[in-house]
Motif scaffolding. Structure first.
Motif, PDB file in Angstrom:
ATOM      1  N   ARG A   1     -12.957 -52.208  54.355  1.00  8.63           N
ATOM      2  CA  ARG A   1     -12.859 -51.557  53.056  1.00  8.63           C
ATOM      3  C   ARG A   1     -12.323 -50.128  53.085  1.00  8.63           C
ATOM      4  O   ARG A   1     -11.610 -49.722  52.171  1.00  8.63           O
TER       5      ARG A   1
ATOM      6  N   ASP B   1     -10.183 -49.463  49.904  1.00  5.53           N
ATOM      7  CA  ASP B   1      -9.372 -50.567  49.374  1.00  5.53           C
ATOM      8  C   ASP B   1      -7.942 -50.106  49.103  1.00  5.53           C
ATOM      9  O   ASP B   1      -7.484 -50.079  47.955  1.00  5.53           O
TER      10      ASP B   1
ATOM     11  N   GLY C   1      -4.391 -49.578  48.045  1.00  3.20           N
ATOM     12  CA  GLY C   1      -3.505 -50.373  47.209  1.00  3.20           C
ATOM     13  C   GLY C   1      -4.190 -51.499  46.481  1.00  3.20           C
ATOM     14  O   GLY C   1      -3.529 -52.386  45.927  1.00  3.20           O
ATOM     15  N   GLY C   2      -5.537 -51.491  46.459  1.00  8.77           N
ATOM     16  CA  GLY C   2      -6.281 -52.547  45.790  1.00  8.77           C
ATOM     17  C   GLY C   2      -6.613 -53.731  46.674  1.00  8.77           C
ATOM     18  O   GLY C   2      -7.113 -54.748  46.178  1.00  8.77           O
ATOM     19  N   PHE C   3      -6.370 -53.606  47.989  1.00 11.13           N
ATOM     20  CA  PHE C   3      -6.626 -54.702  48.915  1.00 11.13           C
ATOM     21  C   PHE C   3      -7.493 -54.216  50.073  1.00 11.13           C
ATOM     22  O   PHE C   3      -7.698 -53.022  50.263  1.00 11.13           O
TER      23      PHE C   3
ATOM     24  N   GLU D   1       4.046 -56.828  48.078  1.00 11.94           N
ATOM     25  CA  GLU D   1       3.756 -57.823  47.048  1.00 11.94           C
ATOM     26  C   GLU D   1       4.425 -59.133  47.437  1.00 11.94           C
ATOM     27  O   GLU D   1       5.650 -59.239  47.460  1.00 11.94           O
TER      28      GLU D   1
ATOM     29  N   SER E   1      -4.917 -61.654  47.817  1.00 12.21           N
ATOM     30  CA  SER E   1      -6.350 -61.324  47.757  1.00 12.21           C
ATOM     31  C   SER E   1      -7.178 -62.284  48.602  1.00 12.21           C
ATOM     32  O   SER E   1      -8.355 -62.024  48.859  1.00 12.21           O
TER      33      SER E   1
END
Length: 452
Positions: free
Chosen positions: A189, A206, A208-210, A247, A254
């Motif tokens: 995380r 996280d 970049g949201g990952f 992307e 995810s």
């Protein structure tokens, strides 16, 4: 059957045939498609160790790095045990040994850790203070610890967040001449960056949201003398801000996290870089440029660790060697791809998870080395040698440990050698026919990363 139903059935059958044809085409390999399972062929030459180092029975573990830690001009082995508590790991011991097995020093508590290797252990060797001598730097519970390479004496402890002990990476975020900044992280995380003085530079959660990757990868994309960090699917600027995010056009990212990022080709500009990525859980491998633009993707398999080199002769491009994990024992492929994602070769072994590339024969082309049964494979996927590891046999699927394989100059001749490590011994194979690479080869193994 009505004409409409008949036409529909023919249409479905045609789609099925076309789909099967496409799938078959996608797995066709240009140069070789071989299998090497079961007991190795007895007619294949055995490559016997140049040296076998019996590891210290109390303080040593299978995790190891090699370097000249006492400034005597010869390589030493530093190995470590680790503690695993609910998938949170920290280094519990370290020991430095000469290649004759004698112990230079021991550090830590041998009563709490485990010897077996399964994931990154935060223990590396680096001249961190710039005095021209190597230190051993590790992450134990709650601290980064810097040890004198010659004596093992603690120079200092830097407090870090609980659980930020999963991995240790040296990088250059400050813009100096050397990589004196460090990255530490928890399992999936958060990443923290510190400078050599122990000051927190930044932290990101996280990215970049990952989730994070197992190993953040430093790459100077823009040529300013400071590293950008491939932190997961996000490339971070040297200050921790997000530069871009990969992307995928083919898979749901995810589902898992980035397993591995390796530079296939450097460039003068960011768009000239080529970086290959494997996506754990999402079952994907992709090539992107230094701006994050996706150039190609191959999906449908659990791709894991990557080596980059030149495996097929008479081809000017570089080649990507990647294993496919989460397969039954005996059905474990390792693939060779070109820079355009073309499938060049496949060798199926009992277990291909840990592998390296090295010019062992001196012909200027890399052979593929697989740790599990010591396989040495040529440019046609044929086993041409077996690295012999005297000791307990781990050839069966129920083995209690996996062999670790590293590459490094262990003799001082600037030619990379082969190292295979088990929880109890390190086997060193001298590369007598290999060529000296064009780039400088440091004494030892450089850094060690499992990508687990």
């Amino acid at each position: 059957m009505t004409k409409r139903k008949c036409r529909l059935s023919v249409h479905v059958l045609l789609l099925f045939v076309l789909s099967a044809f496409c799938c078959a085409k996608s797995d066709e390999f240009t140069y070789f498609d071989t299998e090497d399972v079961g007991k190795p062929d007895g007619n294949v030459p055995l490559i016997r160790p140049w040296k076998t180092v019996t590891l210290d029975p109390e303080y040593a573990g299978q995790w190891m790095v090699a370097a000249d830690v006492d400034a005597d001009g010869e390589v030493e082995i530093v190995s470590a045990e680790n503690v695993n508590e609910g998938d949170v790991h920290y280094t519990s011991t370290a020991v430095a040994q000469k290649l004759d097995g004698s112990v230079l020093w021991r550090w830590g508590d041998p009563d709490v850790g485990r010897k077996n290797w399964h994931h990154d252990v935060a223990c590396q060797v680096q001249d961190w203070n710039g005095d021209g001598r190597n230190e051993v730097v590790l992450c134990t519970k709650g601290f980064v610890v810097e040890l004198d390479g010659t004596t093992g004496r603690e120079f200092r402890r830097i407090p870090i967040a609980a659980g930020a002990t999963d991995c240790l990476v040296f990088c250059n975020l400050s813009g100096g001449d050397n990589s004196t900044d460090i990255l530490v992280k928890d399992r999936y995380r958060q990443i923290w960056a510190y400078n050599q003085q122990g000051k927190l530079l930044w932290t990101v959660k996280d990215p970049g949201g990952f989730r994070t990757a197992h190993q953040p990868r430093p790459i100077d994309i823009d040529g300013d003398g400071r590293d950008e960090i491939m932190a997961g699917y996000a490339m971070l600027n040297h200050d921790g801000s997000v530069r871009w995010v990969f992307e995928s056009r083919k898979v749901d990212q995810s589902r898992g996290h980035l397993d591995c990022a390796r530079v296939v080709r450097h460039g003068a500009l960011a768009e000239d870089f080529r970086i290959v990525l494997t996506c754990c859980g999402a079952n994907n491998i992709a090539l992107v440029d230094g701006n994050g633009k996706t150039l190609w993707e191959v999906s449908g398999h659990h791709f894991e660790s990557i080596d980059v080199g030149r495996v097929i002769p008479n081809r000017p491009d570089r080649h990507i060697v990647v294993d496919i994990d989460h397969r039954p024992y005996g059905k474990s492929p390792i693939w060779v791809l070109d820079e355009k994602g073309g499938l060049l070769g496949q060798t199926v072994t009992d277990y291909s998870r840990h592998h390296c590339l090295l010019d062992w024969t001196g012909d200027g082309v890399d052979e593929i080395l697989v740790a599990h049964k010591g396989g040495l494979y040529n440019d046609r996927g044929k086993r041409i040698g077996t690295f012999h590891t005297p000791g307990p046999d781990i050839s069966e699927s129920g083995a209690k440990y996996e062999k670790s394989m590293l590459i490094g100059d262990m003799t001082g001749d600037r030619v990379p050698d082969v190292i295979i490590a088990t929880p109890h011994a390190v086997y060193i194979y001298r590369n007598t026919r290999g060529r000296r690479p064009d780039r400088p080869v440091p004494l030892g193994t450089e850094f060690n990363f499992t990508l687990y």
